[in-house]
Design an enzyme around this catalytic site. Structure first.
Site, mmCIF file in Angstrom:
data_model
loop_
_atom_site.group_PDB
_atom_site.id
_atom_site.type_symbol
_atom_site.label_atom_id
_atom_site.label_comp_id
_atom_site.label_asym_id
_atom_site.label_seq_id
_atom_site.Cartn_x
_atom_site.Cartn_y
_atom_site.Cartn_z
ATOM 1 N N GLY A 74 0.808 -1.210 0.000
ATOM 2 C CA GLY A 74 0.000 0.000 0.000
ATOM 3 C C GLY A 74 0.844 1.263 0.000
ATOM 4 C CG ASN A 155 -5.453 4.289 8.343
ATOM 5 O OD1 ASN A 155 -5.807 5.216 7.608
ATOM 6 N ND2 ASN A 155 -4.441 4.405 9.169
ATOM 7 C CB THR A 241 12.999 -9.653 -9.838
ATOM 8 O OG1 THR A 241 14.233 -9.365 -10.490
ATOM 9 C CG2 THR A 241 12.591 -11.091 -10.103
ATOM 10 C CB CYS A 328 2.822 3.594 9.901
ATOM 11 S SG CYS A 328 1.980 2.452 8.830
HETATM 12 N N1 PLP Z 1 -3.081 3.003 3.310
HETATM 13 C C1 PLP Z 1 -3.840 2.656 4.364
HETATM 14 C C2 PLP Z 1 -5.206 3.261 4.507
HETATM 15 C C3 PLP Z 1 -3.364 1.753 5.316
HETATM 16 O O1 PLP Z 1 -4.113 1.436 6.366
HETATM 17 C C4 PLP Z 1 -2.067 1.216 5.154
HETATM 18 C C5 PLP Z 1 -1.493 0.287 6.153
HETATM 19 O O2 PLP Z 1 -1.734 0.393 7.326
HETATM 20 C C6 PLP Z 1 -1.311 1.599 4.035
HETATM 21 C C7 PLP Z 1 -1.859 2.498 3.142
HETATM 22 C C8 PLP Z 1 0.058 1.063 3.799
HETATM 23 O O3 PLP Z 1 0.005 -0.260 3.333
HETATM 24 P P1 PLP Z 1 1.259 -1.238 3.460
HETATM 25 O O4 PLP Z 1 1.330 -1.659 4.891
HETATM 26 O O5 PLP Z 1 0.919 -2.383 2.548
HETATM 27 O O6 PLP Z 1 2.451 -0.493 2.998
#
Ligand code: PLP
Length: 382
Positions: A74, A155, A241, A328
């Site tokens: 993501g 999220n 790759t 994060c």
């Molecule tokens: N976007 C949203 C709304 C998310 O909740 C997240 C992950 O928590 C991401 C992007 C990032 O995704 P990834 O963990 O696959 O990098």
């Protein structure tokens, strides 16, 4: 999922890999190992799996196979959508970007990078439910806006955004529309035509697929700059790759998610309602952050008088996993930009926690988890 007596209420951070999905991936780690872009038979075997996965995903989201690009997840998809489209739009004389204030850090930070390149970025404020209202978006649209980014669902709060209306307004203005569907994908059926997305991101590990793989849908004809340079993989737009086992896992996990979507949504929503009933019976002064339509699995609670770090620590000591917001940002425990954008004070944001339920949670876990959460609230407040 084997968690012993521990309880996992953090599915928005990640989900375990589905065992059936893992079995589909397994041969591609060992037996079918060719580089999918090699021209010999080993490579062709890998490419066949990649092509089949791309076809499957495209058919499931209403896209053409050549509009689906595999990425490392993501974060990369969000970065690419925003940086790649904004840089291309600048060359067409539409340099400005609008990004909702409640996007994931992957999108917010891409906006900050654009600003350093001299690209103007406007932040779309949200209402107290955490939604970017179409009227607000309309008022911010000017001829120089080339890209509008509003996520499909948030999220931290689970708030489903009015993404269709935002897409329509963006298109009326001649702007591209990007939606981050990373959290929505486990719950809502994506249809890129119906949703009006020119760019759309999602990630396998949110729906019981492997970590480190995602996709970006790029509507045919959308001008895009590359993000990752290198070889000519992904039709010359994304070097590296191809991660064949993970691509197979992404497609298999998404197919299974959609197959069981209605059943799992109903089950998970019922678990959330049960948690609310049990918890509010003990802590009636708690508040739900957000309102209106929300994803079945996500619940953001404000616990007056309770420091969220202490709460999470105590829950974890008793084997219950949840989070304060996005994983994060979890290590920093800074007040959530999502909650403050909704008008919460730093103190209120600092007493808020996110629970996210999943298809394998049981009623027994919900009742036990809610009782423990209530007990810990009372203990922290002394
Ligand atoms: N976007 C949203 C709304 C998310 O909740 C997240 C992950 O928590 C991401 C992007 C990032 O995704 P990834 O963990 O696959 O990098």
């Amino acid at each position: 999922m084997e968690t012993g007596t521990r309880i996992y209420f953090d599915h928005a951070a990640t989900t375990p890999l589905d065992r059936e999905v893992f079995e589909k991936m397994r041969p591609y780690f060992t037996d079918v190992f060719g580089n999918a872009d090699s021209l010999h038979s080993f490579g062709r075997e890998g490419m066949r799996a990649v092509d089949e996965s791309r076809d499957l995903i495209a058919s499931l989201i209403g896209a053409r196979p050549e509009e689906v690009y595999f990425t490392s997840g993501g974060t990369e998809s969000d970065n690419w959508a925003i940086l790649g489209a904004a840089r291309a739009q600048r060359k067409k004389g539409k340099p400005k970007v609008l990004i909702s204030a409640v996007e994931h850090h992957a999108a917010i930070s891409a906006g900050e990078r654009l600003e350093k390149e001299g690209i103007p970025v406007g932040r779309i404020p949200v209402n107290k439910e955490g939604r970017a209202e179409p009227e607000t978006v309309r008022a911010m649209l000017t001829p120089e806006v080339g890209l509008v980014a509003v996520m499909a669902a948030n999220n931290e709060t689970g708030a489903v955004q009015p993404f269709r209306e935002c897409a329509r307004l963006a298109h009326e203005n001649g702007s591209l529309f990007f939606t981050d569907a990373v959290q929505a994908a486990p719950y809502l059926r994506i249809d890129v035509e119906d949703w009006g997305a020119d760019l759309l991101s999602f990630s396998a590990h949110k729906f019981y697929g492997p970590k480190g793989i995602g996709a970006l849908y790029i509507r045919r004809g959308t001008g895009m700059e590359r993000l990752i340079s290198g070889g000519e993989q992904e039709r010359g737009l994304r070097g590296g790759t191809v991660n064949v086992p993970s691509v197979v896992g992404l497609a298999a996990a998404y197919e299974k998610t959609l197959r069981d979507l209605d059943k799992n949504n109903a089950k998970i929503r019922a678990l959330k309602m049960l948690f609310l009933k049990e918890f509010f019976a003990e802590i009636p002064e708690a508040r739900i952050n957000g309102g209106g339509e929300s994803l079945p699995g996500i619940l953001n609670l404000r616990l007056p008088g309770v420091d969220n770090a202490a709460f999470l620590f105590n829950m974890d000591l008793h084997g219950v996993a949840l989070s304060a917001g996005s994983a994060c940002a979890a290590s920093s425990l800074k007040p959530s930009h999502v909650l403050t954008a909704m008008g919460l004070s730093e103190k209120e944001a600092g007493s808020s926690v996110r629970l996210s339920f999943g298809r394998d949670n049981t009623e027994e876990e919900i009742v036990r988890g809610a009782a423990l959460a209530a007990e810990i609230c009372k203990k922290i407040r002394g």
